[in-house]
Design an enzyme around this catalytic site. Sequence first.
Site, PDB file in Angstrom:
ATOM      1  N   LEU A 145       4.194  53.364  43.509  1.00 37.30           N
ATOM      2  CA  LEU A 145       3.203  52.544  44.188  1.00 37.30           C
ATOM      3  C   LEU A 145       3.501  52.492  45.675  1.00 37.30           C
ATOM      4  O   LEU A 145       2.597  52.587  46.509  1.00 37.30           O
ATOM      5  CB  LEU A 145       3.177  51.141  43.593  1.00 37.30           C
ATOM      6  CG  LEU A 145       2.975  51.040  42.082  1.00 37.30           C
ATOM      7  CD1 LEU A 145       2.978  49.577  41.653  1.00 37.30           C
ATOM      8  CD2 LEU A 145       1.680  51.738  41.666  1.00 37.30           C
ATOM      9  N   ASP A 146       4.776  52.333  46.015  1.00 33.74           N
ATOM     10  CA  ASP A 146       5.184  52.333  47.417  1.00 33.74           C
ATOM     11  C   ASP A 146       4.878  53.663  48.079  1.00 33.74           C
ATOM     12  O   ASP A 146       4.189  53.733  49.105  1.00 33.74           O
ATOM     13  CB  ASP A 146       6.689  52.062  47.518  1.00 33.74           C
ATOM     14  CG  ASP A 146       7.005  50.596  47.772  1.00 33.74           C
ATOM     15  OD1 ASP A 146       6.177  49.904  48.388  1.00 33.74           O
ATOM     16  OD2 ASP A 146       8.090  50.145  47.367  1.00 33.74           O
ATOM     17  N   HIS A 147       5.405  54.734  47.513  1.00 33.32           N
ATOM     18  CA  HIS A 147       5.245  56.040  48.144  1.00 33.32           C
ATOM     19  C   HIS A 147       3.779  56.475  48.165  1.00 33.32           C
ATOM     20  O   HIS A 147       3.286  56.969  49.182  1.00 33.32           O
ATOM     21  CB  HIS A 147       6.112  57.068  47.427  1.00 33.32           C
ATOM     22  CG  HIS A 147       7.576  56.939  47.720  1.00 33.32           C
ATOM     23  ND1 HIS A 147       8.183  57.543  48.797  1.00 33.32           N
ATOM     24  CD2 HIS A 147       8.551  56.248  47.077  1.00 33.32           C
ATOM     25  CE1 HIS A 147       9.473  57.247  48.811  1.00 33.32           C
ATOM     26  NE2 HIS A 147       9.725  56.463  47.772  1.00 33.32           N
TER      27      HIS A 147
END
Length: 443
Positions: free
Chosen positions: A341-343
């Site tokens: 989700l971050d990347h």
Amino acid sequence: MLIQYILQSADMTDIALEARLPVRELARACVNACALAAAELGARRAGLAEVPRIRVDDGAVATAFTSERHLLINGRAPVNFAPLSRFWRTADGWVRTHANYPHHRARLPAALGVPTEDPAAIAAALAERSAVEAEEAVYAAGGLAVALRTPEEWAGHEQGAAVARRPLVERERLDTARARALTPVGASPLLPAAGVRVLDLTRVIAGPVATRTLALLGADVLRVDAPQLPELPDQHADTGFGKRSARLDLAADRCTFDELLASADVVVTGYRPGALDRFGLSPHALAERRPGVVVAQLSAWGAYGPWGERRGFDSLVQAATGIAVTEGSVEKPGVLPAQALDHGTGYLLAAAVLRELTERTEEGHGRCVRLSLARTAHWLLHGIGAAPDAAESVAAGPEPWLAETDSALGRLRYARSPVAFEGGPDDWARPPGVWGTDPARWA
């Protein structure tokens, strides 16, 4: 312009990023969108008749989505999760906490009435509460915890319903400024963001991944942090490539920030919604002082709904939205094979900035784009489709997509960027420096 792209596969990625959810598809799509946006902007600025072909290499994507695991600093592997950042049993299920930062770590036992940071004492206190009770108590104390939910429970939650109604990338016009042309660029290498000044007001992973990518593409990225908010040095080492890093008190040294803003093209923010508004840094306030600016906002839960002003991290969003249950079960929650989700949101954020820069040169207007980890989670759960079966092959290591360099931090081994197109850059122009030690001025 003719747009072409190439998809390349590698043995490693037939099993890398393997999950029940289509994580590989999400990773490819996010990197592809970013590479395409970069190639389009580069072609326009260089006056090319065709958009350069994009190269989406599955091995590069998988390695980059786990870049924090591949980082070595003088041969030392970083610590990515503190002992109190984990799942805990509660009276009726599970709760996930995040306590990597010292101030969040201190607030967790305080919220539970535990006098120490002893994991056994915290476990005992959480076992006496329901998951939702623990969630609310820890958040009320300024800490970070979320109850484990199924996808159906999240869909029925007021925040989950609000997130589902929003587009993946939200866009808004901020003003009626005239088109601001970017100067032409050369094509060796083709740097689509050359000369673009980016004020980076982000922390942790997603925002810094976006600005790290803009730096790869030629942007002058200055990360600005508050002196009283320490950063995790290993985290900064992973996401600080290509940038400079300064510390600035926005309340006490407003003149310096205003000088930076006066010639900025892009402002990227990653603090919880509303946190920067008290400093006069809302998107509309920024556009009023710098007409034509592109503002990119990142949040965990979205800037709306009952959780609109809550802090959050990738691991917490996985737990709240049902991803952890999907990857495991209600009895034993799981996790994604990467902080996807971050990347993923980071690459989408960079793509959105590049697209807005392209459109601004034609139409003008200050612009704002907004993304959230929770909305990317919704896309992963409901919008991409099932992952294909893994092909039978022998897995290769990540070495083809790793590089080494000397830096002020020591000898670094790191993951190369997966954003690639013909004629584009293949690495950052500079390694990360020591956090907060650069002057607060443009290069």
